[in-house]
Design a protein around this motif. Structure first.
Motif, PDB file in Angstrom:
ATOM      1  N   TRP B 477     -65.769  12.995  -4.630  1.00 57.32           N
ATOM      2  CA  TRP B 477     -65.124  12.334  -5.767  1.00 57.32           C
ATOM      3  C   TRP B 477     -64.773  13.309  -6.888  1.00 57.32           C
ATOM      4  N   PRO B 478     -65.735  14.185  -7.263  1.00 62.00           N
ATOM      5  CA  PRO B 478     -65.369  15.163  -8.315  1.00 62.00           C
ATOM      6  C   PRO B 478     -64.161  16.000  -7.892  1.00 62.00           C
ATOM      7  N   TYR B 479     -64.144  16.316  -6.601  1.00 65.65           N
ATOM      8  CA  TYR B 479     -63.033  17.139  -6.093  1.00 65.65           C
ATOM      9  C   TYR B 479     -61.695  16.422  -6.291  1.00 65.65           C
ATOM     10  N   PHE B 480     -61.689  15.143  -5.938  1.00 66.98           N
ATOM     11  CA  PHE B 480     -60.430  14.392  -6.063  1.00 66.98           C
ATOM     12  C   PHE B 480     -60.018  14.250  -7.512  1.00 66.98           C
ATOM     13  N   SER B 481     -60.987  13.815  -8.326  1.00 63.50           N
ATOM     14  CA  SER B 481     -60.597  13.488  -9.693  1.00 63.50           C
ATOM     15  C   SER B 481     -60.198  14.739 -10.454  1.00 63.50           C
ATOM     16  N   ARG B 482     -60.639  15.894  -9.960  1.00 63.69           N
ATOM     17  CA  ARG B 482     -60.246  17.129 -10.612  1.00 63.69           C
ATOM     18  C   ARG B 482     -58.779  17.467 -10.345  1.00 63.69           C
ATOM     19  N   LYS B 483     -58.275  16.931  -9.262  1.00 64.95           N
ATOM     20  CA  LYS B 483     -56.900  17.286  -8.881  1.00 64.95           C
ATOM     21  C   LYS B 483     -55.915  16.793  -9.928  1.00 64.95           C
ATOM     22  N   GLU B 484     -55.055  17.669 -10.328  1.00 62.61           N
ATOM     23  CA  GLU B 484     -54.086  17.314 -11.362  1.00 62.61           C
ATOM     24  C   GLU B 484     -52.797  16.801 -10.716  1.00 62.61           C
ATOM     25  N   ASP B 485     -52.432  17.462  -9.686  1.00 64.28           N
ATOM     26  CA  ASP B 485     -51.136  17.212  -9.059  1.00 64.28           C
ATOM     27  C   ASP B 485     -51.127  15.848  -8.356  1.00 64.28           C
ATOM     28  N   ALA B 486     -50.208  15.004  -8.767  1.00 63.72           N
ATOM     29  CA  ALA B 486     -50.168  13.640  -8.220  1.00 63.72           C
ATOM     30  C   ALA B 486     -49.903  13.650  -6.720  1.00 63.72           C
ATOM     31  N   ASP B 487     -49.081  14.582  -6.281  1.00 72.41           N
ATOM     32  CA  ASP B 487     -48.745  14.669  -4.856  1.00 72.41           C
ATOM     33  C   ASP B 487     -49.985  14.781  -3.988  1.00 72.41           C
ATOM     34  N   SER B 488     -50.720  15.843  -4.230  1.00 74.29           N
ATOM     35  CA  SER B 488     -51.856  16.104  -3.359  1.00 74.29           C
ATOM     36  C   SER B 488     -52.949  15.072  -3.605  1.00 74.29           C
ATOM     37  N   TYR B 489     -53.045  14.650  -4.844  1.00 74.28           N
ATOM     38  CA  TYR B 489     -54.052  13.644  -5.150  1.00 74.28           C
ATOM     39  C   TYR B 489     -53.812  12.380  -4.328  1.00 74.28           C
ATOM     40  N   ASP B 515     -58.188   5.200 -11.557  1.00 73.44           N
ATOM     41  CA  ASP B 515     -57.964   6.640 -11.470  1.00 73.44           C
ATOM     42  C   ASP B 515     -56.597   6.938 -10.857  1.00 73.44           C
ATOM     43  N   ILE B 516     -56.275   6.187  -9.820  1.00 70.78           N
ATOM     44  CA  ILE B 516     -54.963   6.372  -9.190  1.00 70.78           C
ATOM     45  C   ILE B 516     -53.871   6.082 -10.211  1.00 70.78           C
ATOM     46  N   VAL B 517     -54.064   4.997 -10.937  1.00 76.05           N
ATOM     47  CA  VAL B 517     -53.068   4.626 -11.929  1.00 76.05           C
ATOM     48  C   VAL B 517     -52.928   5.736 -12.964  1.00 76.05           C
ATOM     49  N   GLN B 518     -54.068   6.265 -13.384  1.00 74.86           N
ATOM     50  CA  GLN B 518     -54.055   7.363 -14.351  1.00 74.86           C
ATOM     51  C   GLN B 518     -53.202   8.526 -13.858  1.00 74.86           C
ATOM     52  N   HIS B 519     -53.391   8.847 -12.577  1.00 72.04           N
ATOM     53  CA  HIS B 519     -52.710  10.018 -12.037  1.00 72.04           C
ATOM     54  C   HIS B 519     -51.208   9.817 -11.941  1.00 72.04           C
ATOM     55  N   CYS B 520     -50.808   8.597 -11.804  1.00 67.77           N
ATOM     56  CA  CYS B 520     -49.384   8.366 -11.556  1.00 67.77           C
ATOM     57  C   CYS B 520     -48.621   7.943 -12.800  1.00 67.77           C
ATOM     58  N   ARG B 521     -49.311   7.848 -13.895  1.00 69.69           N
ATOM     59  CA  ARG B 521     -48.615   7.392 -15.105  1.00 69.69           C
ATOM     60  C   ARG B 521     -47.370   8.202 -15.401  1.00 69.69           C
ATOM     61  N   PRO B 522     -46.363   7.672 -16.016  1.00 72.90           N
ATOM     62  CA  PRO B 522     -46.207   6.230 -16.270  1.00 72.90           C
ATOM     63  C   PRO B 522     -45.662   5.506 -15.039  1.00 72.90           C
ATOM     64  N   LYS B 523     -44.843   6.209 -14.272  1.00 72.29           N
ATOM     65  CA  LYS B 523     -44.314   5.568 -13.053  1.00 72.29           C
ATOM     66  C   LYS B 523     -44.471   6.558 -11.911  1.00 72.29           C
ATOM     67  N   ALA B 524     -44.760   6.013 -10.730  1.00 74.08           N
ATOM     68  CA  ALA B 524     -44.885   6.898  -9.573  1.00 74.08           C
ATOM     69  C   ALA B 524     -43.498   7.368  -9.139  1.00 74.08           C
ATOM     70  N   GLN B 525     -43.481   8.557  -8.567  1.00 72.81           N
ATOM     71  CA  GLN B 525     -42.212   9.064  -8.036  1.00 72.81           C
ATOM     72  C   GLN B 525     -41.865   8.311  -6.751  1.00 72.81           C
ATOM     73  N   ALA B 526     -40.620   8.413  -6.403  1.00 72.97           N
ATOM     74  CA  ALA B 526     -40.175   7.675  -5.214  1.00 72.97           C
ATOM     75  C   ALA B 526     -40.918   8.132  -3.961  1.00 72.97           C
ATOM     76  N   HIS B 527     -41.199   9.432  -3.894  1.00 74.45           N
ATOM     77  CA  HIS B 527     -41.835   9.893  -2.649  1.00 74.45           C
ATOM     78  C   HIS B 527     -43.332   9.597  -2.622  1.00 74.45           C
ATOM     79  N   HIS B 528     -43.856   9.067  -3.705  1.00 77.03           N
ATOM     80  CA  HIS B 528     -45.260   8.671  -3.681  1.00 77.03           C
ATOM     81  C   HIS B 528     -45.453   7.273  -3.126  1.00 77.03           C
ATOM     82  N   VAL B 529     -44.345   6.596  -3.014  1.00 70.64           N
ATOM     83  CA  VAL B 529     -44.439   5.181  -2.680  1.00 70.64           C
ATOM     84  C   VAL B 529     -45.145   4.972  -1.345  1.00 70.64           C
TER      85      VAL B 529
END
Lengths: 299, 1029
Positions: B477-489, B515-529
């Motif tokens: 969990w710490p590993y994931f939440s540390r990730k900044e980049d929405a893609d890899s996260y 947490d997921i919502v936090q990472h994708c704020r404000p809107k997710a990119q199309a390729h994250h869908v």
């Protein structure tokens, strides 16, 4: 009106040992009834010696060619006197015991560059004055029998190649820093077993292009006062390709080719010896190699 | 014409029923006296449509059933799916299984590894003779194309430039060449081809194509090995069973000559100079060694594995090892030690991957290390899969341990994780995760490994407890939440979601979502869908979803909010709802949850627009309906009603949902009634509200038939709940719809109208309308409808039904009643007027029916007219007619269309509806088309003339009179529908209705009285003419 002769040996491998009986059939097929004046079978074993061209000038005055050595020559009739073969195929079986003439030993079959040891069965059909005589020959292979041959004994050897041990041919060439170690499982090898060992590139500054194992025959003809000695390559086997991993033993593995190798032989008139070169070729095509004379036995 | 009087028979239903019962077996249900046979048939038909097992709804609406029938396309799909699973496991034996697996692997490789770069192929067997010419052409083409396309790849010489497809076709060509050589007994040539092929494997550039190249060339090698094997078997007179050696096979069975051949192959291959071809060819023909005595396959395989150490290029070596594994796996061999040896050898040379020579090669070809490493995966996967296949856990364990000793073991772990048996891997995951998350890695990104690990864990949820989830979660969990980049996260979360959900409680689940919502704020990119959607999948696909907490907190809504607007969000909403509806089979009564669900469903609904396809609407409707059904607030009916109100507001665009809501509201009132038995003031208000709800909801639906059904149903329910006003309004609505029906559904109309009629029996008349107001209006509409669509049979049927109804009205005690509702029998108790009126109406209907019958008979009355037509018309008459025809034929095409007739009639001041004119023309046109040509027109006029009394014969009148007469005749014909030369009162009424001038009975009587000179109760032509002129 055609007649054809053929010899078929019973053993498909055509390998026989001294004292073994060779059996087979002579096949005569003719389209019409054919008259003949007798059919003879000849067993012919011969060592052909030839002098290499680089030595020929030196010895030209003495010999034009070295006289071949007859190992065995036996002729017997399988169809005595004159007669007729009927239309169709006639098969005449034959059996003989392979035996050297008098004191001569039957050397093993060997096909080389300057020395050839070959055995043939020849069939010739004599025909009347008007028709041509027919002849057909067939090579068979002789291997020495277990009783008489030497046995291989393990004679392992380790080797190390470092720049210092290399005999420099050109002083200009800047030999890279390397250390190659290895071992040969045995310098005395049975011809039916592969030549094995391993080589390790402990370290090498230069990229390696290839590692090769070269099998070389050394043929010597002549007698004590004049002879020619030639080393020629039989085969070259690549065992390493590209910049191989360091510090890992790479196996050396080579099967002795049939016909082109035979147990090491040394007679009064000629000698057959073999050597193995293990060479490492660097990226710039320079190579270091180590030479190992080997002794080949039948068993 | 005579009118007939109808006298209804008095009946005692109770006695009749007793009599009936005695005739019938007690099981038989008494048929509804007013129900027609046809309606029962239709019901049967509806039922026969097999309801698809879908999101189960509490009760099925017969109207929606027609929609629920699965369309043929999706039926095919589901069939295919079923068949797809049924592929029988054919090859059970080891070799077959291995070969099958390889085939799968091969396909994957070929599809994954392609390149757009130019390839080169060096083969002497592709040239010679014609082929050289062909090749030349191709090269020219390529040259040309190269010039056009790109010139930046100088290092690939142009004449070598081959596209991937070209390359594949070359390989096929080589393969054919091999076959040819073999067939021609040119074994040496065949061997040479194979050697050359395997030499191609030395060339690793372009890297991306190498795995595919490997697959293609090993195909050729396999083929070669097969040919050698089969040939030796043939020579040795061994009968192959299913292309394999028979079980009892021993090398001694083989003839000496076959063995000699085999030995020859062996010697020949052993003397191949180059290392790689020698290894590959030997591996290819390895199977043939089984003909030799004393073949130690195990030793041979280990030797080959060692020999591969000599291959310097790690990529080439890895694939050679993979091929060795494959060949080894296909050989019947108990001893699998070579597998372990092979892997150990692989480990020994593993660091070669990161050696300087590789690095320099990569820089030359400008290739990324990660891309390069990914090329190894298929080979490593295969190797470790084979290892896992041997199934020795202690071996696997030591291999696993040793991987930790390697520098940069990421690549190994990728394959180990995916290929080793899950029960083995799971227990090791924790250690590995710890390792991955703490040590930096340059080759394979740690994230890729984590994703894979997540996938492995999520795939084996059932046994995932082995992985020590508690500690594991602390590590990852710490590993994931540390990730900044929405893609890899998101990639990581996507993979890990099922596992996390399984082992974490509700509270943490919300944390994850937030947490997921936090990472994708404000809107997710199309390729994250895609990732988000699969996370949502995971959310609802776990075994025990706590829907209550999921749908009552805001985190899920937040997750939906970060979706980009539009289709993808709707997709996510759909997944959530569908899964929820499948899983949650309890009634839904949590108000907040209902609220959330409704707003999710609204997301779905809001994506619909004019461009939405029918099927999409249907799917969404299904979901919405299922959701509505699932909501149940128990006895809190008031809340139910307000929920239905919300739902109506949410799904305004979906007719099926609205229809369903009406049904639901009706059900609600019925349930209320069931519970209360007798309505008090409050429940009375409530059910009236329900009725009103239904009444205002129905008009929003498009299809008139659906609306009709719903009106009818609502009126019945309202009646049952003693809401007479609502019932009346609904009936009114239903009757008004009759004219809008689709004429094609005759059976449906009959059955539903019958239903309506039987409802009318219990529905009391309202004081502010005429008696039998509904019935009269209904019959009027039916008549209009049947006339405009020429549905005579329908009209007759309904008339007969109506007569039945009227007869039932006349009875002193009706056959059935709705409790607490005073039907007409009570209302008009002993009111003779009502009985008289009903009987009178009956007579009227009967007369009309008989007239219809009469008309049927008159259809054949043309004999009389035909004789009149034999009269030869004078030349002047013909000229006149021709002028008239030309006048009518406004577009001069020699034909008169209905439109032209209509416009002529309009000019004459007669307004007729188009379909009536169409009928007229159709009658006149002999060809039955809607066009009339000149001759047909003449005949038509003649027929009319024949009807005229002899006055037209003494043609002494002025031309103007003549013309007026002609027009009048045409007008007369419009009124005289049955063509008997007389206009009856009914025909007059009909005609007046047609021109939208409804007249009362008295008015009609007066009109006829006025015109009817000879007092026979009908109007003939002269009277008609006089009246109008």
């Amino acid at each position: 009106m055609s007649v054809s002769l053929d010899i078929r040996l019973k053993k498909p491998s055509k390998i026989y040992r001294e004292g073994e009986s060779v059996s087979g059939i002579v096949v005569i097929s003719c389209s019409t009834e054919t008259r003949h004046e007798g059919v003879n079978l000849t067993i012919d074993g011969i060592v052909n010696l030839e002098l290499s061209s680089k030595c020929i000038g030196q010895y030209e005055s003495f010999y034009n060619s070295v006289k071949p050595i007859q190992l065995v020559l036996n002729t017997f009739a399988i169809c005595k006197g004159s007669g007729k073969f009927p239309h169709g195929t006639t098969e005449i079986p034959f059996v003989f015991t392979l035996q050297g003439s008098q004191t001569k030993v039957l050397y093993e079959t060997y096909h080389g560059v300057f020395i050839n040891i070959q055995y043939f069965i020849k069939v010739d059909m004599k025909r009347g004055l008007l028709a041509k005589d027919l002849e057909k020959s067939c090579e068979f292979i002789v291997e020495s029998s277990a009783k008489m041959a030497e046995k291989a004994t393990a004679k392992p050897i380790d080797f190390v190649i470092v720049p210092e041990s290399v005999h420099k041919l050109k002083s200009k060439y800047n030999v890279p820093n390397f250390k190659i170690t290895g071992k040969i499982d045995s310098l005395v090898c049975s011809i039916s077993n592969p030549f094995t060992g391993e080589i390790t590139i402990e370290s090498c500054d230069e990229k390696i292009k290839s590692i090769e194992v070269q099998l070389v025959r050394v043929e010597t003809c002549g007698c004590a006062d004049g002879y020619s000695k030639d080393a020629t390559e039989i085969q070259n086997i690549q065992i390493g390709d590209g910049d191989v991993v360091r510090k890992i033993p790479i196996p050396i593995y080579m099967i002795f080719p049939r016909l082109f190798t035979c147990p090491t032989l040394s007679t009064a008139n000629f000698k057959l010896e073999f050597e193995v070169n293990i060479s490492v070729v660097f990226e710039d095509n320079h190579l270091v190699s180590e030479n190992f004379p080997i002794y080949i036995t039948r068993f | 014409m005579v009118s007939y009087k109808w006298i209804a028979k008095r009946r005692n239903y109770r006695e009749e029923e007793v009599a009936y019962r005695s005739l019938r077996t007690p099981n038989d249900k008494l048929p509804h006296p007013l129900q027609s046979v046809i309606s029962r048939e239709t019901n049967a038909k509806v039922k026969s449509i097999a309801p698809r097992k879908k999101i189960s709804s509490a009760y099925s609406d017969p109207l929606s059933q027609a929609l629920e029938g699965s369309d043929p396309l999706s039926q095919f799909v589901s069939k295919d799916e079923v068949e797809g699973h049924d592929i029988p496991a054919t090859n059970v034996n080891q070799k077959g299984a291995a070969a099958q697996e390889w085939l799968k692997h091969r396909t994957a490789i070929l599809s994954k590894f392609t390149t757009s770069e130019k390839l080169s192929i060096k083969s002497s067997f592709l040239q010679g003779g014609e082929k050289l010419v062909v090749k030349q052409e191709i090269n020219d083409k390529i040259k040309h194309r190269l010039q056009q396309l790109d010139e930046f790849e100088e290092h690939v010489s142009e004449h070598k430039g081959l596209s991937r497809d070209d390359y594949v076709s070359r390989i096929t060509q080589i393969s054919q060449e091999l076959h040819q050589a073999w067939a021609l007994d040119q074994r040496v040539k065949a061997l040479k081809i194979v050697i050359q092929c395997s030499k191609l494997l030395l060339e690793t550039h372009p890297f991306a194509f190498y795995p595919s190249k490997f697959a293609l060339i090993t195909d050729i090698l396999d083929k070669f090995g097969r040919m050698v094997f089969e040939r030796i078997a043939e020579k040795g007179e061994i009968r192959l069973v299913d292309h394999q050696l028979p079980k009892y096979f021993k090398p001694e069975h083989v003839s000496e000559s076959a063995r000699e051949t085999c030995r020859n192959w062996m010697y020949k291959i052993a003397s191949v100079r180059e290392l790689l071809p020698r290894i590959y060819v030997e591996m290819a023909v390895l199977e043939s060694y089984s003909f030799l005595e004393n073949t130690d396959f195990s030793a041979t395989l280990i030797r080959l594995s060692r020999t591969i150490r000599g291959v310097g290029n790690p990529l080439v070596a890895a694939y050679a090892r993979a091929y060795l594994m494959r060949v080894g796996r296909e050989i019947r061999l108990e001893d699998r030690s070579f597998v372990v040896e092979n892997v150990r050898d692989l480990y020994l040379s593993y660091n070669q991957l990161y050696s300087n020579s590789v690095r320099s090669e990569l820089t030359i070809f400008r290739t990324d290390l990660a891309d390069y490493l990914s090329l190894f995966t298929p080979a490593y996967d295969w190797i470790f899969q084979t290892l896992a296949h041997t199934g020795q856990h202690n071996e696997l364990d030591s291999i696993w341990r040793q991987s930790f000793n390697q520098a940069e073991p990421g690549l190994l772990w990728l394959s180990l994780l995916s290929q080793f048996p899950s029960d083995f891997v799971l227990s090791k995951c924790l250690e590995l995760a710890l390792h991955i998350t703490t040590t930096p890695s340059t080759g394979v990104p740690s994230q890729q490994l984590m994703v894979l690990m997540g996938q492995v864990l999520s795939r084996n949820l059932a046994s995932s407890c082995d992985s020590n989830p508690g500690k594991m979660l602390n590590v990852v969990w710490p590993y994931f939440s540390r990730k900044e980049d929405a893609d890899s996260y998101l990639q990581c979360m996507d993979a890990w979601m099922p596992y996390l959900l399984r082992h974490w409680r509700v509270k943490e689940m919300h944390r994850i979502i937030n947490d997921i919502v936090q990472h994708c704020r404000p809107k997710a990119q199309a390729h994250h869908v895609a990732n988000l959607t699969s996370i949502i999948h995971a959310l609802v696909r776990t075994e025990q979803v706590d829907y209550q907490s999921l749908f009552t907190t805001d985190s899920l809504m937040g997750l939906l909010d970060i979706y980009p607007e539009g289709h993808s969000r709707a997709e996510a909403a759909k997944i959530l709802l569908q899964q929820f509806l499948v899983d949650h089979d309890r009634p839904l009564n949590h108000p907040l949850m209902v609220d959330h669900l409704l707003s999710i469903a609204r997301i779905l609904h809001d994506t619909l627009n004019a461009t939405s396809v029918e099927d999409e609407k249907r799917q969404i409707s299904e979901i919405a309906i299922a959701l509505i059904d699932r909501v149940d607030f128990g006895r809190d009916f008031q809340q139910m009603l307000s929920f239905y109100g919300d739902a109506r507001a949410a799904f305004t665009n979906l007719d099926p949902v609205l229809a369903h809501l009406v049904q639901a509201i009706n059900r609600l009132s019925s349930r209320t009634r069931q519970l209360i038995q007798e309505h008090n003031e409050r429940t009375g208000h409530f059910v009236r509200a329900c009725g009103a709800f239904a009444y205002i909801t129905i008009p929003a639906i498009t299809c008139p038939m659906v609306r009709f059904r719903l009106y009818l149903l609502s009126s019945q329910v309202a009646l049952a709940n003693e809401c007479l006003g609502q019932a009346d309004a609904c009936l009114e609505g239903a009757i008004g719809l009759v004219t809008e029906f689709s004429p094609a559904e005759e059976q449906w109309i009959v059955s539903n109208l019958s239903n309506l009629l039987s409802t009318l029996l219990v529905q009391p008349d309202t004081p502010d309308q005429n008696r039998l107001h509904h019935l009269r209006r209904l019959l009027r509409n039916v008549r209009t409808f049947s006339i405009s669509h020429a549905l005579h049979r329908l009209r007759s049927t309904i008339y007969i039904q109506a007569i039945r109804l009227l007869s039932a009205y006349i009875q002193p005690d009706y056959i059935y009643h709705v409790p607490d509702v005073e039907s007409n029998d009570r209302l008009y108790l002993a009111d003779e007027d009502f009985h008289l009126e009903a009987a009178d109406y009956c007579s009227q209907l009967l007369t009309e029916l008989l007239n219809d019958l009469n008309q049927l008979g008159n259809e054949n009355q043309y004999g009389k007219q035909a004789s009149a037509m034999n009269r030869v018309p004078s030349q002047s008459e013909i000229d006149e007619l021709r002028t008239a025809f030309i006048l009518m034929d406004s577009d001069r095409d020699g034909r008169i269309t209905a439109l032209e007739v209509q416009s002529m009639l309009q000019q004459l001041g007669i307004n007729l509806r188009e379909d009536i004119v169409l009928n007229l023309v159709r009658q006149a046109s002999q060809s039955g088309s809607t066009l009339m040509n000149e001759t047909e027109f003449f005949q038509w006029v003649k027929r009319i003339q024949a009807l005229r009394p002899s006055q037209s014969d003494n043609a002494g009148g002025s031309n103007a009179d003549e013309e007026a007469g002609l027009d009048l005749v045409a007008a007369f014909r419009v009124f005289d529908r049955d063509k008997n030369g007389f206009i009856t009162k009914d025909e007059l009424r009909l005609a007046m209705e047609l021109i939208d001038e409804s007249m009362t009975e008295e008015g009609l009587n007066e009109l006829i009285k006025m015109a009817d000179v000879d007092k026979d109760g009908r109007i003939n032509y002269e009277e008609f003419a006089k009246m109008l002129l």
